[in-house]
Design a protein around this motif. Structure first.
Motif, short mmCIF file in Angstrom:
data_model
loop_
_atom_site.label_atom_id
_atom_site.label_comp_id
_atom_site.label_asym_id
_atom_site.label_seq_id
_atom_site.Cartn_x
_atom_site.Cartn_y
_atom_site.Cartn_z
N LEU A 157 -45.78 0.38 -13.72
CA LEU A 157 -45.98 -0.84 -13.31
C LEU A 157 -47.19 -1.59 -13.74
CD1 LEU A 157 -45.84 0.27 -9.48
CD2 LEU A 157 -44.11 -1.22 -10.54
N ILE A 158 -48.09 -0.93 -14.25
CA ILE A 158 -49.26 -1.50 -14.91
C ILE A 158 -48.77 -1.89 -16.32
CG2 ILE A 158 -51.54 -1.13 -15.90
CD1 ILE A 158 -52.08 0.83 -13.79
N LEU A 159 -48.22 -1.25 -16.96
CA LEU A 159 -47.68 -1.72 -18.24
C LEU A 159 -46.87 -2.93 -18.18
CD1 LEU A 159 -46.63 1.57 -20.21
CD2 LEU A 159 -48.64 -0.18 -20.88
N ASN A 160 -45.94 -2.91 -17.01
CA ASN A 160 -44.85 -4.06 -17.14
C ASN A 160 -45.60 -5.49 -16.56
OD1 ASN A 160 -42.21 -4.89 -16.59
ND2 ASN A 160 -42.89 -5.51 -14.33
N ILE A 161 -46.81 -5.40 -16.12
CA ILE A 161 -47.33 -6.56 -15.70
C ILE A 161 -48.59 -6.96 -16.49
CG2 ILE A 161 -47.08 -6.08 -13.14
CD1 ILE A 161 -50.16 -5.79 -12.84
N SER A 162 -49.23 -6.24 -17.32
CA SER A 162 -50.22 -6.14 -18.43
C SER A 162 -50.07 -6.32 -19.56
CB SER A 162 -51.50 -5.35 -17.77
OG SER A 162 -51.13 -3.98 -18.14
N VAL A 163 -48.98 -5.58 -20.10
CA VAL A 163 -48.64 -5.47 -21.58
C VAL A 163 -47.30 -6.24 -21.83
CG1 VAL A 163 -48.20 -4.03 -23.52
CG2 VAL A 163 -49.90 -3.36 -21.71
N VAL A 164 -46.44 -5.68 -21.21
CA VAL A 164 -45.11 -6.59 -21.59
C VAL A 164 -44.32 -6.45 -20.17
CG1 VAL A 164 -43.87 -4.59 -22.71
CG2 VAL A 164 -43.00 -6.89 -23.01
N SER A 165 -43.69 -7.52 -19.71
CA SER A 165 -42.67 -7.47 -18.75
C SER A 165 -41.35 -7.28 -19.17
CB SER A 165 -42.78 -8.77 -17.74
OG SER A 165 -41.92 -9.06 -16.76
N PHE A 166 -40.81 -6.12 -18.63
CA PHE A 166 -39.53 -5.65 -19.17
C PHE A 166 -38.46 -6.63 -18.40
CE2 PHE A 166 -42.39 -1.84 -19.10
CZ PHE A 166 -42.13 -1.29 -20.20
N SER A 167 -38.86 -6.82 -17.22
CA SER A 167 -37.96 -7.68 -16.42
C SER A 167 -37.98 -9.19 -17.32
CB SER A 167 -38.45 -8.15 -14.90
OG SER A 167 -38.59 -6.81 -14.22
N TYR A 168 -38.79 -9.82 -17.71
CA TYR A 168 -39.02 -10.94 -18.32
C TYR A 168 -38.19 -10.95 -19.54
CZ TYR A 168 -40.52 -15.13 -20.75
OH TYR A 168 -40.83 -16.39 -21.15
N LEU A 169 -38.38 -9.80 -20.47
CA LEU A 169 -37.54 -9.73 -21.63
C LEU A 169 -36.20 -9.62 -21.30
CD1 LEU A 169 -39.42 -6.88 -23.50
CD2 LEU A 169 -39.50 -9.26 -24.09
N LEU A 170 -35.75 -9.10 -20.08
CA LEU A 170 -34.23 -8.90 -19.64
C LEU A 170 -33.76 -10.40 -19.53
CD1 LEU A 170 -34.06 -5.78 -17.36
CD2 LEU A 170 -32.88 -6.30 -20.02
N THR A 171 -34.73 -11.13 -18.90
CA THR A 171 -34.20 -12.83 -18.80
C THR A 171 -33.82 -13.32 -19.94
OG1 THR A 171 -36.38 -13.57 -18.97
CG2 THR A 171 -35.61 -12.91 -16.72
N LYS A 172 -34.11 -12.88 -20.82
CA LYS A 172 -33.67 -13.60 -22.33
C LYS A 172 -32.28 -12.84 -22.66
CE LYS A 172 -37.73 -15.42 -23.01
NZ LYS A 172 -37.77 -16.85 -22.47
N VAL A 173 -31.94 -11.69 -22.08
CA VAL A 173 -30.38 -11.50 -22.36
C VAL A 173 -29.48 -11.96 -21.39
CG1 VAL A 173 -29.23 -9.12 -22.38
CG2 VAL A 173 -31.37 -9.21 -22.93
N THR A 174 -29.96 -11.87 -19.90
CA THR A 174 -29.16 -12.37 -18.92
C THR A 174 -30.02 -13.16 -17.79
OG1 THR A 174 -27.79 -11.75 -16.91
CG2 THR A 174 -29.10 -10.25 -17.85
N PRO A 175 -29.58 -14.30 -17.37
CA PRO A 175 -30.33 -15.02 -16.44
C PRO A 175 -30.85 -14.28 -15.07
CG PRO A 175 -28.40 -16.23 -16.61
CD PRO A 175 -28.53 -15.11 -17.81
N LEU A 176 -29.68 -13.51 -14.90
CA LEU A 176 -29.79 -12.59 -13.46
C LEU A 176 -30.61 -11.73 -13.47
CD1 LEU A 176 -25.78 -11.42 -13.47
CD2 LEU A 176 -26.88 -13.14 -11.92
N ALA A 177 -31.33 -11.46 -14.67
CA ALA A 177 -32.81 -10.60 -14.58
C ALA A 177 -33.85 -11.28 -13.82
CB ALA A 177 -33.19 -10.36 -16.04
N ALA A 178 -33.80 -12.64 -13.69
CA ALA A 178 -34.78 -13.56 -12.99
C ALA A 178 -34.79 -13.23 -11.64
CB ALA A 178 -34.33 -14.70 -13.26
N TYR A 179 -33.71 -12.41 -11.07
CA TYR A 179 -33.63 -11.96 -9.70
C TYR A 179 -34.31 -10.57 -9.40
CZ TYR A 179 -31.32 -16.21 -8.58
OH TYR A 179 -30.89 -17.55 -8.53
N LEU A 180 -34.83 -10.08 -10.56
CA LEU A 180 -35.32 -8.44 -10.23
C LEU A 180 -36.72 -8.75 -9.56
CD1 LEU A 180 -34.89 -7.04 -13.89
CD2 LEU A 180 -33.72 -6.41 -11.91
N PRO A 181 -36.95 -7.92 -8.85
CA PRO A 181 -38.36 -8.21 -7.92
C PRO A 181 -39.53 -8.60 -8.44
CG PRO A 181 -37.91 -5.80 -8.13
CD PRO A 181 -36.65 -6.54 -8.60
#
Length: 227
Positions: A157-181
């Protein structure tokens, strides 16, 4: 304490850079600049969300290394679903207080150091930011219920919000990732979040749905596991 201090401190430290970024037009919506320091304060909510359950898996003492606090807790409150709900309510109240104080102080400091460069924060956006904190704390709690490992859960969780957001990276692959929590919830208080636009109310409903579903899964797994 981390959640209360980190965001206001970041707002003060980064004030010069934020001012230059706004003046040079790097912020499409200057009002977002006032809310962005709240992201670092979210660490406090995540830690609370994990610790509220991970503490149950610690040893009760050196004289009984095989025993854990959870066994004593279940002896006092054997109905596991009631325990899960009680911890969720307590966590929500704690994070609400923490998030409200942090948001008010941070936004007030931004107004002082940035002046008219940032507009006054609308109450609805402040409420959205606090709700995001609460839901992220509950999300951390749900993941702790599922994985039963505080170190792994908190690290991810800390890595995801402070280093690199895996969810944000996924939005570059599919716009559906924008609906991850973790991503969709930011639309409750930020106007510029990637390329996908989601209404604040919709964002709140979607993130709440994620958290309720994961809490339900976590509670179900907790109810069926051995102490």
């Amino acid at each position: 304490m981390l959640g209360l201090i980190a965001a206001p401190a970041l707002a003060l430290v980064s004030a010069g850079g934020t001012r230059r970024a706004i003046e040079n037009g790097f912020h499409a919506d200057a009002s977002d600049a006032a809310f962005q320091p709240l992201g670092i304060g979210l660490l406090g909510a995540l830690i609370l969300g994990v610790v509220v359950m991970s503490s149950e898996y610690t040893s009760t003492g050196d004289d009984s290394p095989g025993a854990r606090q959870l066994q004593a807790t279940l002896a006092a409150m054997p109905r596991r679903w009631r325990l899960v709900a009680a911890k969720a309510v307590t966590l929500s109240l704690l994070v609400t207080v923490q998030g409200t104080i942090t948001a008010v102080v941070t936004l007030a400091l931004n107004r002082v150091v940035l002046g008219d460069l940032v507009p006054a924060a609308a109450p609805g956006r402040v409420a959205g930011a606090v709700l995001y904190w609460v839901l992220m704390g509950l999300l951390a709690y749900a993941l702790m219920l599922i994985f039963r490992n505080g170190i792994v859960t908190l690290t991810v969780l800390i890595l995801n919000i402070s280093v690199v957001s895996f969810s944000y990276l996924l939005t570059k692959v599919t716009p559906l990732a924008a609906y991850l929590p973790d991503i969709v919830g930011t639309h409750m208080f930020l106007n510029e979040v990637g390329d996908v636009r989601i209404a604040p109310l919709t964002a709140g409903v979607v993130m709440t749905g994620w958290v309720v579903a994961l809490l339900g899964l976590g509670g179900w797994m907790f109810d069926r596991r051995d102490p």
